[in-house]
Design a protein around this motif. Structure first.
Motif, PDB file in Angstrom:
ATOM      1  N   TYR A   1       0.791  -1.223   0.000  1.00 54.09           N
ATOM      2  CA  TYR A   1       0.000   0.000   0.000  1.00 54.09           C
ATOM      3  C   TYR A   1       0.825   1.276   0.000  1.00 54.09           C
ATOM      4  O   TYR A   1       0.303   2.348  -0.198  1.00 54.09           O
ATOM      5  CB  TYR A   1      -1.008   0.014   1.164  1.00 54.09           C
TER       6      TYR A   1
ATOM      7  N   VAL B   1      -8.343  -5.052  12.828  1.00 52.09           N
ATOM      8  CA  VAL B   1      -7.057  -5.620  12.422  1.00 52.09           C
ATOM      9  C   VAL B   1      -6.055  -4.492  12.204  1.00 52.09           C
ATOM     10  O   VAL B   1      -6.083  -3.777  11.203  1.00 52.09           O
ATOM     11  CB  VAL B   1      -7.187  -6.464  11.147  1.00 52.09           C
ATOM     12  N   CYS B   2      -5.191  -4.340  13.199  1.00 50.10           N
ATOM     13  CA  CYS B   2      -4.200  -3.266  13.179  1.00 50.10           C
ATOM     14  C   CYS B   2      -2.894  -3.769  12.592  1.00 50.10           C
ATOM     15  O   CYS B   2      -2.198  -3.061  11.879  1.00 50.10           O
ATOM     16  CB  CYS B   2      -4.010  -2.782  14.608  1.00 50.10           C
ATOM     17  N   GLY B   3      -2.543  -5.014  12.912  1.00 52.38           N
ATOM     18  CA  GLY B   3      -1.293  -5.571  12.409  1.00 52.38           C
ATOM     19  C   GLY B   3      -1.288  -7.071  12.575  1.00 52.38           C
ATOM     20  O   GLY B   3      -2.178  -7.641  13.216  1.00 52.38           O
ATOM     21  N   MET B   4      -0.313  -7.716  11.941  1.00 56.12           N
ATOM     22  CA  MET B   4      -0.151  -9.169  12.080  1.00 56.12           C
ATOM     23  C   MET B   4       1.337  -9.450  12.164  1.00 56.12           C
ATOM     24  O   MET B   4       1.908 -10.156  11.329  1.00 56.12           O
ATOM     25  CB  MET B   4      -0.789  -9.889  10.886  1.00 56.12           C
TER      26      MET B   4
ATOM     27  N   MET C   1     -14.725  -8.215  10.780  1.00 56.07           N
ATOM     28  CA  MET C   1     -13.267  -8.167  10.876  1.00 56.07           C
ATOM     29  C   MET C   1     -12.827  -7.110   9.888  1.00 56.07           C
ATOM     30  O   MET C   1     -13.141  -7.209   8.706  1.00 56.07           O
ATOM     31  CB  MET C   1     -12.744  -9.552  10.485  1.00 56.07           C
ATOM     32  N   GLU C   2     -12.144  -6.104  10.369  1.00 54.41           N
ATOM     33  CA  GLU C   2     -11.839  -5.001   9.454  1.00 54.41           C
ATOM     34  C   GLU C   2     -10.441  -4.482   9.689  1.00 54.41           C
ATOM     35  O   GLU C   2     -10.048  -4.233  10.826  1.00 54.41           O
ATOM     36  CB  GLU C   2     -12.880  -3.885   9.637  1.00 54.41           C
ATOM     37  N   GLY C   3      -9.697  -4.369   8.605  1.00 44.10           N
ATOM     38  CA  GLY C   3      -8.359  -3.798   8.686  1.00 44.10           C
ATOM     39  C   GLY C   3      -8.422  -2.290   8.569  1.00 44.10           C
ATOM     40  O   GLY C   3      -9.363  -1.744   8.009  1.00 44.10           O
ATOM     41  N   PHE C   4      -7.418  -1.630   9.113  1.00 40.15           N
ATOM     42  CA  PHE C   4      -7.417  -0.166   8.976  1.00 40.15           C
ATOM     43  C   PHE C   4      -5.990   0.354   8.953  1.00 40.15           C
ATOM     44  O   PHE C   4      -5.065  -0.290   9.428  1.00 40.15           O
ATOM     45  CB  PHE C   4      -8.206   0.492  10.116  1.00 40.15           C
ATOM     46  N   LEU C   5      -5.836   1.525   8.377  1.00 34.72           N
ATOM     47  CA  LEU C   5      -4.558   2.227   8.374  1.00 34.72           C
ATOM     48  C   LEU C   5      -4.815   3.628   8.891  1.00 34.72           C
ATOM     49  O   LEU C   5      -5.840   4.232   8.575  1.00 34.72           O
ATOM     50  CB  LEU C   5      -3.986   2.312   6.959  1.00 34.72           C
TER      51      LEU C   5
ATOM     52  N   LEU D   1      -3.639   6.285   8.001  1.00 37.60           N
ATOM     53  CA  LEU D   1      -3.781   7.216   6.867  1.00 37.60           C
ATOM     54  C   LEU D   1      -5.212   7.657   6.628  1.00 37.60           C
ATOM     55  O   LEU D   1      -5.471   8.787   6.242  1.00 37.60           O
ATOM     56  CB  LEU D   1      -3.322   6.530   5.566  1.00 37.60           C
ATOM     57  N   ASP D   2      -6.138   6.731   6.821  1.00 39.39           N
ATOM     58  CA  ASP D   2      -7.531   7.026   6.493  1.00 39.39           C
ATOM     59  C   ASP D   2      -8.230   7.855   7.562  1.00 39.39           C
ATOM     60  O   ASP D   2      -9.374   8.250   7.381  1.00 39.39           O
ATOM     61  CB  ASP D   2      -8.321   5.723   6.311  1.00 39.39           C
TER      62      ASP D   2
ATOM     63  N   HIS E   1     -10.356  -0.583   0.514  1.00 38.01           N
ATOM     64  CA  HIS E   1     -11.679  -0.359   1.088  1.00 38.01           C
ATOM     65  C   HIS E   1     -12.745  -1.305   0.543  1.00 38.01           C
ATOM     66  O   HIS E   1     -13.937  -0.977   0.544  1.00 38.01           O
ATOM     67  CB  HIS E   1     -12.139   1.100   0.928  1.00 38.01           C
TER      68      HIS E   1
ATOM     69  N   SER F   1      -3.319 -10.577   5.987  1.00 36.83           N
ATOM     70  CA  SER F   1      -2.775  -9.242   6.236  1.00 36.83           C
ATOM     71  C   SER F   1      -3.208  -8.277   5.129  1.00 36.83           C
ATOM     72  O   SER F   1      -3.104  -7.063   5.297  1.00 36.83           O
ATOM     73  CB  SER F   1      -1.257  -9.281   6.395  1.00 36.83           C
TER      74      SER F   1
ATOM     75  N   LEU G   1      -6.109  -7.635   4.657  1.00 38.38           N
ATOM     76  CA  LEU G   1      -7.189  -6.874   5.296  1.00 38.38           C
ATOM     77  C   LEU G   1      -6.684  -5.518   5.765  1.00 38.38           C
ATOM     78  O   LEU G   1      -7.414  -4.527   5.734  1.00 38.38           O
ATOM     79  CB  LEU G   1      -7.755  -7.638   6.505  1.00 38.38           C
ATOM     80  N   ILE G   2      -5.432  -5.507   6.227  1.00 35.48           N
ATOM     81  CA  ILE G   2      -4.864  -4.259   6.751  1.00 35.48           C
ATOM     82  C   ILE G   2      -4.476  -3.337   5.608  1.00 35.48           C
ATOM     83  O   ILE G   2      -4.943  -2.209   5.513  1.00 35.48           O
ATOM     84  CB  ILE G   2      -3.634  -4.542   7.626  1.00 35.48           C
ATOM     85  N   SER G   3      -3.606  -3.850   4.718  1.00 35.50           N
ATOM     86  CA  SER G   3      -3.071  -2.961   3.684  1.00 35.50           C
ATOM     87  C   SER G   3      -4.186  -2.409   2.812  1.00 35.50           C
ATOM     88  O   SER G   3      -4.104  -1.280   2.351  1.00 35.50           O
ATOM     89  CB  SER G   3      -2.029  -3.694   2.838  1.00 35.50           C
TER      90      SER G   3
ATOM     91  N   ARG H   1      -7.414  -2.235   3.862  1.00 36.12           N
ATOM     92  CA  ARG H   1      -8.517  -1.774   4.735  1.00 36.12           C
ATOM     93  C   ARG H   1      -9.830  -2.449   4.339  1.00 36.12           C
ATOM     94  O   ARG H   1     -10.828  -1.765   4.042  1.00 36.12           O
ATOM     95  CB  ARG H   1      -8.703  -0.264   4.650  1.00 36.12           C
ATOM     96  N   ILE H   2      -9.796  -3.764   4.328  1.00 42.83           N
ATOM     97  CA  ILE H   2     -10.965  -4.518   3.895  1.00 42.83           C
ATOM     98  C   ILE H   2     -11.861  -4.832   5.085  1.00 42.83           C
ATOM     99  O   ILE H   2     -11.385  -5.177   6.160  1.00 42.83           O
ATOM    100  CB  ILE H   2     -10.529  -5.829   3.206  1.00 42.83           C
ATOM    101  N   ARG H   3     -13.150  -4.705   4.874  1.00 39.68           N
ATOM    102  CA  ARG H   3     -14.107  -5.182   5.868  1.00 39.68           C
ATOM    103  C   ARG H   3     -14.639  -6.539   5.416  1.00 39.68           C
ATOM    104  O   ARG H   3     -15.054  -6.709   4.273  1.00 39.68           O
ATOM    105  CB  ARG H   3     -15.264  -4.205   6.016  1.00 39.68           C
ATOM    106  N   MET H   4     -14.607  -7.482   6.342  1.00 36.60           N
ATOM    107  CA  MET H   4     -15.050  -8.839   6.043  1.00 36.60           C
ATOM    108  C   MET H   4     -16.039  -9.183   7.142  1.00 36.60           C
ATOM    109  O   MET H   4     -15.692  -9.129   8.319  1.00 36.60           O
ATOM    110  CB  MET H   4     -13.817  -9.736   6.116  1.00 36.60           C
TER     111      MET H   4
END
Lengths: 333, 333
Positions: free
Chosen positions: A70, A241-244, A269-273, A275-276, B236, B260, B262-264, B266-269
């Protein structure tokens, strides 16, 4: 023509793209020179003296050549880039002036010409340690629920746990040493904590601390811990999901085999950065500053002294050597 | 004392808990008798004649003894339970009267005494085939985005794809035979479709259909397809997890190794069960009925004739033998 004011500039350089786990030898120190004046025609820039640099696991991604990452990979032979706190020496940007303290992306070096400071923030409140600005990010908000945080004594985990406590949650964290577990229980006020290295069965450990299941999991590690957590989540649970970090160095990341729990338990389950979420930063400061000033938030930093120690500090993140947020002190003003 | 009106009642019985993939021999047919009168003192019940039964993958979970499953296991020796369309023969519930058509949970048998019809719905609109009420569930709403649907010709997938098309999305589906792919492209109006059994590399297949990535993935299969999708999701993106049918019969489900992403990205599952959305059913009908009546929604059912064929129909779901929604016709009124 701009006058010249040449200074030495110590830098941490990426020597080669990292293969597998990062090694100190993937980076090198170099002293180059820099003109401490903004070049003619370079508008909207700031020239800064770097004070604190943040060591973050995500940086490893930029030290590798990964298609589709990313952010772009760092350039070989150039100083690494990361979050830092800096003092403005000169500015051609209308929002900043000489003497301002800012945080945002900067170089792993003594002085940096930041040509696009639009993602930097001016530091207005100086009643808290400046280094905090490299780490006081990340936010969670729920109440009356059970919260599990992995890598809980780290930069993000320690804060997430305290915020969750402030909001009335039951909070348990995992970490990788007795000292870190003590920190979680006695300094950060977690309800409980355990050393994952002493647990043969993560599933059983989580059942012990969450007999009725986990409402919220703040994910920092991935892999086997995530599997165990999925087994112990409650219906309608949420996983941020902040990191792995357990997976970043594996050539073949571990598989997570029980994702069908997402369905039966209707888990989000949701990843985030971060940046957003920059636009929410002022709101975040508003929320957190009073707590910090009242001493309701404890923040533990692991200070590495001098740019020379930066490579080892960054590498140490991946073996869990740091206790609390890893910061590199470049200059104390 | 209630009068008696004894009738034969053919039933599909669960003979033993299923181990591994379901077999027809895990079920058996039995003819018992039933009094076609609601027993004295049995309030708020309806006695129904079953017309259509729905075959759904989730039922396998109730045919196994799984600790912590979101619904109880079926009782050995008793008729199986699932969604169906039924006619009310007698009612002691204020909301229903003799002659009403309802859909909801009922037994895999000719006649059922439904003692808690509170999760059933009365069928008001009879201008559409009654069997549709066993399958017209599930909803997705986004526009102008790219949508990928696995198991796309199945009960849920075919509808999700058409709803997404109605909302202006670019929709591609995967299925397991040339006939199903033809159905997706020519009958359901998907923009494109592919036979996953003919693809050696799911990653490459998805890149072909989504050169700019996938915004929304409607997940029905899990495993390797999910991995490939994660590689091809856009920033997203959203993954609605409806099912993971490729995993239900595996002793050791496949691992998903690239979470991972999901993080980079920023996916919601998020997993879901229709149970949680019953309250939206009237809204759904309002949305979908006009489309059905105008012929804008095509719905393909695979009708198995007679209770005798129910076990084979259910087992066939897991090898993809069905084309479209698998229904068992118990009686045509």
């Amino acid at each position: 023509m701009a006058e010249k004011m040449i200074s030495n500039n110590k830098q941490v350089i990426l020597k080669n793209y990292v293969n597998g786990p990062p090694k100190e030898s993937d980076m090198s120190l170099k002293t180059s020179t820099i003109n401490l004046k903004i070049p003619d025609g370079c508008n909207d820039a700031v020239l800064v003296k770097n004070l604190y640099l943040s060591c973050d696991p995500y940086m490893l991604g930029r030290m590798k050549k990964i298609e589709g990452h990313y952010t772009d990979a760092f350039a070989i032979g150039s100083p690494m880039v990361g979050y830092g706190v800096s003092r403005v020496l000169e500015s051609s940007h209308p929002n900043y002036k000489k003497g301002d303290l800012i945080w945002g992306f900067t170089g792993w070096e003594e002085y940096t010409l930041v040509t696009d400071p639009s993602t930097s923030f001016k530091i207005h409140d100086k009643d808290v340690p400046l280094s905090y600005y490299t780490g006081l990010l990340g936010l969670l908000s729920q109440k009356g629920e059970t919260v599990f945080i992995s890598a809980a004594s780290g930069a993000v985990g320690q804060l997430v746990g305290q915020f969750a406590k402030l909001m009335g949650c039951y909070v348990v964290g995992s970490a990788g040493s007795k000292d870190k577990v003590d920190l979680l229980k006695n300094k950060f006020g977690f309800d409980d904590a355990f050393n994952y290295k002493e647990e043969r069965n993560y599933n059983a450990a989580l059942k012990r601390y969450f007999p009725y299941g986990i409402d919220i999991y703040f994910e920092n590690v991935g892999g086997k811990m995530l599997e165990a957590v999925l087994n112990n989540m409650r219906v309608h649970g949420r996983i941020a999901v902040c990191g792995m970090i357990s997976q970043y160095n594996l050539e073949h990341p571990e598989g997570v085999h029980n994702l069908s729990a997402l369905i039966s338990k209707r888990i989000r389950m949701e990843g985030f950065l971060v940046l957003d979420y920059y636009h929410l930063y002022p709101k975040f400061l508003e929320m957190v500053m009073p707590h910090i000033k009242k001493g309701k938030i404890t923040y533990v930093e692991d200070m590495a002294d001098g740019l020379e120690s930066a490579p080892a500090a960054l590498v140490g993140l991946f073996s869990g050597r740091n206790v609390g947020k890893q910061v590199v002190v470049v200059a104390k003003e």
